[in-house]
Design an enzyme around this catalytic site. Structure first.
Site, PDB file in Angstrom:
ATOM      1  N   ASP A 174      -0.139  -5.891  -0.121  1.00  0.00           N
ATOM      2  CA  ASP A 174      -1.378  -6.223  -0.837  1.00  0.00           C
ATOM      3  C   ASP A 174      -1.070  -7.504  -1.608  1.00  0.00           C
ATOM      4  O   ASP A 174      -0.069  -7.556  -2.349  1.00  0.00           O
ATOM      5  CB  ASP A 174      -1.739  -5.094  -1.840  1.00  0.00           C
ATOM      6  CG  ASP A 174      -2.450  -3.921  -1.145  1.00  0.00           C
ATOM      7  OD1 ASP A 174      -3.125  -4.179  -0.119  1.00  0.00           O
ATOM      8  OD2 ASP A 174      -2.300  -2.778  -1.601  1.00  0.00           O
ATOM      9  N   CYS A 192       0.860  -1.185   0.000  1.00  0.00           N
ATOM     10  CA  CYS A 192       0.000   0.000   0.000  1.00  0.00           C
ATOM     11  C   CYS A 192       0.908   1.251   0.000  1.00  0.00           C
ATOM     12  O   CYS A 192       1.849   1.353   0.787  1.00  0.00           O
ATOM     13  CB  CYS A 192      -0.885  -0.014   1.256  1.00  0.00           C
ATOM     14  SG  CYS A 192      -1.722   1.573   1.541  1.00  0.00           S
TER      15      CYS A 192
END
Ligand SMILES: [Ca+2]
Ligand SMILES: [Ca+2]
Ligand SMILES: [Ca+2]
Ligand SMILES: [Ca+2]
Ligand SMILES: [Ca+2]
Ligand SMILES: [Ca+2]
Ligand SMILES: [Ca+2]
Ligand SMILES: [Ca+2]
Ligand SMILES: [Ca+2]
Ligand SMILES: [Ca+2]
Ligand SMILES: [Ca+2]
Ligand SMILES: [Ca+2]
Ligand SMILES: [Ca+2]
Ligand SMILES: [Ca+2]
Ligand SMILES: [Ca+2]
Ligand SMILES: [Ca+2]
Lengths: 132, 132, 132, 132, 132, 132, 132, 132, 132, 132
Positions: free
Chosen positions: J54, J47
């Site tokens: 992620d 992120c």
């Protein structure tokens, strides 16, 4: 780690693909657009560079003209790829060519779903003719 | 290994398919294009050459005209294939023909999903009429 | 084995289907083509000949006009089929008729997926109006 | 909302449970501790207070003595619960009692897995005798 | 990003857990070691610090003494946790305490399977008494 | 409906079970307690009363002594049950007897999981010898 | 059983839906018809009449114009429905309205798949704009 | 193909494992043998030789003494392994050591289920203390 | 059909099994009874009589002493079985022997789950040492 | 709780995306509209704001012109995203751009299915060219 480089596996050329064994049998409903699908979970060939195995589920879907492929001959033809060095994408196209030549179908598609190599799995769909 | 060659299984001809038992009943909503689907996991016939069993999930999907097939009669008709020697692709087409003759549906398709033989499973879809 | 023949189960007529209990409530977004779907795993009726239970997953999919069916009333309406003797194909069509009359939807389909009887399961789809 | 209160469903008493129909047949391997299991996805009874249906998967697992229960008679016995008002926990125990009396098994357990009511599903296991 | 810090959600104290509503009913087979299991997919409480929801599948497995918990009262008792601020591990233990006090079971375990928070899901099993 | 009563299916006696075809081959690791399991999804026999098919998944699990069963001979032996009229519970026990006689294993269990008849499926487990 | 009637749960009005917290961020590929889908298994609101929870998987699928919704703000917006009394069908439409106003997407659909109430589960699909 | 040899990925040493961030909180039911399990699908570290990622589902199962691990601190501790070069078998054992030191549990096991590398997936289970 | 008899596939002898390539690495937690499991979906060898492929999922589960098998060497060792003619039951035992010799583990089991041949799938479990 | 705020993870800029390593190889069937699909379960980036990982399943589907992407180079290119700070929606579009530039395909779509963050999972589909 060149130890692994030295490991030699059998890597045969395309000439060892056994198209000879393929046989067609007469289809009793040529007029009708029957969709026939053969699926094997055990298609196997080898990587042309490393000789390591590539394994896939192979699906052959076709609308027959006047001929069906005889199942036992199809099994021996597909098994003959076991030690052939061929790119996954090219194997699917080669199988489509061989079976189109044998059966002259109205339509045929071949789908190869190869298990992951380096964390990446590959799915290839080659088509001949039109569905409708 | 001719020991297996000698093993004889019952292999009956097409004449033993029991179309007689089939029965239609009146459908109370002929005007409406209702789609009806019957599924059995237990369709069975035998290979015309070896007599060994072929087993399949069979799906019959149709838009009825004025008649529905009575379920119990359909069960006995399908069970009569148990010892019939018939190619998987031809069995699916023969069932389509018999049921189209009995019901005169607007549309019908019969799908046979046969378990693997020699590592290859077979799916056959035969159609009559048009969906819309 | 006439012992089973003698076994009497309750088999009520169509008049016992409780359309009375059905209730509609106002839908606050009539302009928009919202697709609404209700699913129950527990629809049950009985075979009109033997009185033995028929069990199904029932799906009601519709594009509402100005009305939604109130869920609790739908539950009581569907439960009222429990001892009604009705052919699986006809039950699905009757439910479609009752709900179309109550809701005047832009589109509605009712799907009944009945568990196997004699090894054969039945799926019925009845439609009203057009999706687009 | 008392409208729903007024809705009356059939709620029969325990006396309507059809133990009469149950039949035993001779088991040819009484010496051996064979484990036999019957499973139906379609057991159904009603709530003793509301009359609303309770639906469950029912499993009967037993080591037979000299008798097996005859399957068709078991089906009619279980179907007779359809409109009986009985608590889910008590139904499982009652079925165990009836079958133990009929078969005098070395061991028996009955498992009822009831679908959710008010978002809560119920699983009940009643046992007789010891496994080893 | 303190914007989110300012967002206030309802976080009630333990005193709002509705043990009052719980009700026991008489169990007709107290002698027998029946194993009873209730499962809900929809247990919900909130994090004591952030007020954000915690959602879990809750399983209550017990061997009853003379009492069963009445299902509807169990539903309202569990629903009363909705806005209670309680650590996942502590919620499971509190439910065990409340139900043991109500039912005095031979054995009881409560299992909470909470959905992931920050990519980590939590499963908690609290036990009372012994299984055999 | 006596029409179905008249339908005659082939129902052979136990004498047609082809124990003859069974063959054992030498096991190269007799000292070690290897657990070997064969599974077929396609075991089939017929009901001794109605002649209607019974279909099952069959599992043979054993710790070999000095012999393994040769797979092709096992296939022909199991296929020979196709038109034999035999109770599901008795078929499983008969297969156990035949294979124990052929292989003299340290341990063997045979599991038959038969598809539903009249909404009830049957699972049978017959054992010989002890696991440890 | 009015005991349950007396049980009061928090039922807030629509004004408590926290549209304020929603935030958009710039999308770097506005020209391209990228399809973006957010899925949460944990959407929750309450029944406007009983105050009992309604739980759903919520899917938001859209083709963005120049803006994406910032995920954390979306989470807080959806969580604010926790104690809002709103009909399942209306909640899905309201979420569509709020997000269309925030993002001005080329296309958006919101799907709510609500867990069963009274044995009936509800699925709602509301759309804005056209896919192509 | 030495091109890939030249590709450098970050490979940090064990000293970068962030044990500092771990935090314990008080457990209110120390007397009771509650079994607590945390599961993440997203544990990641790198191969000590190639720097390529190793991804696993990690399960931490323990019977707490007086302390629980605070979930957010556990997330940051596990995330700190992202660029640590560590053998899969050794990572599982190191996590067990760190958490045993923090929590002094009655029992703890850590299970790492690593995705396939070269077609081979690895599952590692390390234990501390005894379950009963 | 002797055409298939003539088809020759490569069938190598046991001497071509590449035990040479196997390598062990030091295990940093020898004291602890860690259970380690390697799984490949792609083990392949050939039938000693027909040369046709046998494909299996292979699981190696062991409690290491002081050594782990290095994964890449394990991959090349298992791949070397590709054209070896060996009975499925014997392949599993041979792999157990080779790895026990390499690693001197406290415990090891090898499980081979071979895909169906002639409709019969085979599962083999060979063990060394004791689990506790 | 600013303790977590202080935790620094590596967050690299877009310049560290390794497009250099990508390689194309010649496709032997350019005339035919073969559909090729690569799938990895292990795509990972971070992120841009928090640096937290992620994780996604990434699918690349394309109809090749004259070039295929070489699989090992694709693996290294995708692995280079591991510590890149990039919005999930933007990562999918960037991968599409890079591969379209390399391969000049007739059609390509990239699908990213990201695991849940804050209980919300994200699926992104970016397309280039037309399918037919
Ligand atoms: Ca030829
Ligand atoms: Ca007739
Ligand atoms: Ca055939
Ligand atoms: Ca009314
Ligand atoms: Ca019917
Ligand atoms: Ca009697
Ligand atoms: Ca009370
Ligand atoms: Ca013999
Ligand atoms: Ca705002
Ligand atoms: Ca509603
Ligand atoms: Ca600390
Ligand atoms: Ca490793
Ligand atoms: Ca060596
Ligand atoms: Ca064998
Ligand atoms: Ca390059
Ligand atoms: Ca995002």
């Amino acid at each position: 780690m060149d130890k692994y480089g030295k490991r030699r596996f059998d890597i045969y050329g395309y000439e060892k693909i056994d198209t000879e064994v393929l046989e067609a049998i007469e289809y009793e409903y040529p007029g009708r657009d029957t969709v026939i699908e053969y699926i094997t979970e055990e298609f196997s060939s080898v990587c042309p560079w490393t000789g390591l195995p590539d394994n896939a589920r192979l699906t052959i879907r076709y609308i027959p003209g006047e001929k069906l492929v005889e199942l036992k001959s199809l099994k021996y033809y597909l098994t003959s790829y076991r030690n052939i060095g061929i790119l996954q994408e090219h194997a699917v196209n080669r199988i489509l060519d061989d079976l189109v030549k044998l059966l002259e179908p109205k339509y045929m598609e071949v789908i190869g779903e190869f298990l992951a190599r380096g964390g990446i799995s590959t799915r290839v769909v080659a088509k001949y003719g039109t569905m409708q």
